[in-house]
Design an enzyme around this catalytic site. Sequence first.
Site, PDB file in Angstrom:
ATOM      1  N   ASP A 171      30.055  31.904  25.370  1.00 53.31           N
ATOM      2  CA  ASP A 171      31.110  32.778  25.906  1.00 53.31           C
ATOM      3  C   ASP A 171      30.688  33.469  27.203  1.00 53.31           C
ATOM      4  O   ASP A 171      29.494  33.677  27.462  1.00 53.31           O
ATOM      5  CB  ASP A 171      31.441  33.883  24.884  1.00 53.31           C
ATOM      6  CG  ASP A 171      32.288  33.366  23.740  1.00 53.31           C
ATOM      7  OD1 ASP A 171      32.380  32.139  23.559  1.00 53.31           O
ATOM      8  OD2 ASP A 171      32.834  34.209  23.009  1.00 53.31           O
TER       9      ASP A 171
ATOM     10  N   HIS B  65      37.863  39.652  30.847  1.00 55.25           N
ATOM     11  CA  HIS B  65      37.143  39.972  29.620  1.00 55.25           C
ATOM     12  C   HIS B  65      37.516  41.350  29.081  1.00 55.25           C
ATOM     13  O   HIS B  65      36.678  42.156  28.660  1.00 55.25           O
ATOM     14  CB  HIS B  65      35.618  39.903  29.828  1.00 55.25           C
ATOM     15  CG  HIS B  65      34.882  39.706  28.537  1.00 55.25           C
ATOM     16  ND1 HIS B  65      34.328  40.737  27.831  1.00 55.25           N
ATOM     17  CD2 HIS B  65      34.647  38.593  27.805  1.00 55.25           C
ATOM     18  CE1 HIS B  65      33.762  40.260  26.732  1.00 55.25           C
ATOM     19  NE2 HIS B  65      33.941  38.970  26.696  1.00 55.25           N
TER      20      HIS B  65
ATOM     21  N   HIS C 181      26.098  33.378  24.029  1.00 53.17           N
ATOM     22  CA  HIS C 181      26.599  33.856  25.331  1.00 53.17           C
ATOM     23  C   HIS C 181      25.756  33.330  26.486  1.00 53.17           C
ATOM     24  O   HIS C 181      24.569  33.653  26.575  1.00 53.17           O
ATOM     25  CB  HIS C 181      26.597  35.390  25.358  1.00 53.17           C
ATOM     26  CG  HIS C 181      27.590  35.987  24.416  1.00 53.17           C
ATOM     27  ND1 HIS C 181      27.367  36.077  23.064  1.00 53.17           N
ATOM     28  CD2 HIS C 181      28.825  36.504  24.633  1.00 53.17           C
ATOM     29  CE1 HIS C 181      28.426  36.617  22.484  1.00 53.17           C
ATOM     30  NE2 HIS C 181      29.330  36.890  23.410  1.00 53.17           N
TER      31      HIS C 181
HETATM   32 ZN   LIG Z   1      33.144  37.500  25.484  1.00 52.92          ZN
END
Ligand SMILES: [Zn+2]
Length: 273
Positions: A83, A138, A228
């Site tokens: 992500d 985001h 991430h």
């Molecule tokens: Zn995120």
Amino acid sequence: MFEGNVRLISMLGVLTVIVIASLMLDYFHILRRPVRISMGIALLAMGAGAVLTLGAVLPDNHFYGQVCAQVQTKHKVVALTFDDGPYSPYTEQILDILQERNVPATFFLVGSNAAKHPQLVKRIVDEGHQIGNHTYTHVDLLKLDRAQAIEEIDRTNAVLKSEVGFVPHVARPPHGFRDPAIMDVMASRGLSVVEWSVMSKDWTNPGEEAIVERTINKVKNGSIVLLHDGDGIAAKADRSQTVAATRKIIEKLQAQGYRFVTVDEILKSREAK
Ligand SMILES: [Zn+2]
């Protein structure tokens, strides 16, 4: 069950008024006999608030509609998801590892980061990985009105379309947070909401070993792993722990016989109920 424009914040607002009013009635000894009806209503409203909130934040909760957090399968398949990128140099480093090990993954891209790194978005797609929409800035979509949420999704889709020629059909709302209106927005854009079943909190940089251990210990057939390569839109945090952990996670799970697939492929391996 819910209309497509219902917001969590509105429902919690109504419940808060009910709780306060009920507690006041109870305090003034109204509706207390034969049982404390108003206190009961207050407790019910608090319980409803908890249910509504958990439905919005738990990754495997289907209260507001179908989301995919993992699949039931007898096959030893697992999907890695990354992500918040693209975020140089970490996205490249992860792509190098995935290429070396011949592992496909899924990247939930932040639109503004994708706009800054078109060559990375192209590389992700060219190397056989899947992409998903992770909003433009985001932002927590629960804090936006419907029009703003639509803009977050559409701007990201527009950037991705201009860079790779197509728009994704999966999305992950930031933090996984959603409510009926957000689910409706996603559906209106043909986006399936994908959450996760394994999370190591790699974004807190707990150490490479912790990321590996927490992930390996929780993975089972059909798991979707949250990692991430990016850091929201701030793009400040170091992601080298995630990069190093990714290599070890792949090595250890492959040694256990797991096969890595994209989100689309793991959905296909879902067993009919
Ligand atoms: Zn995120």
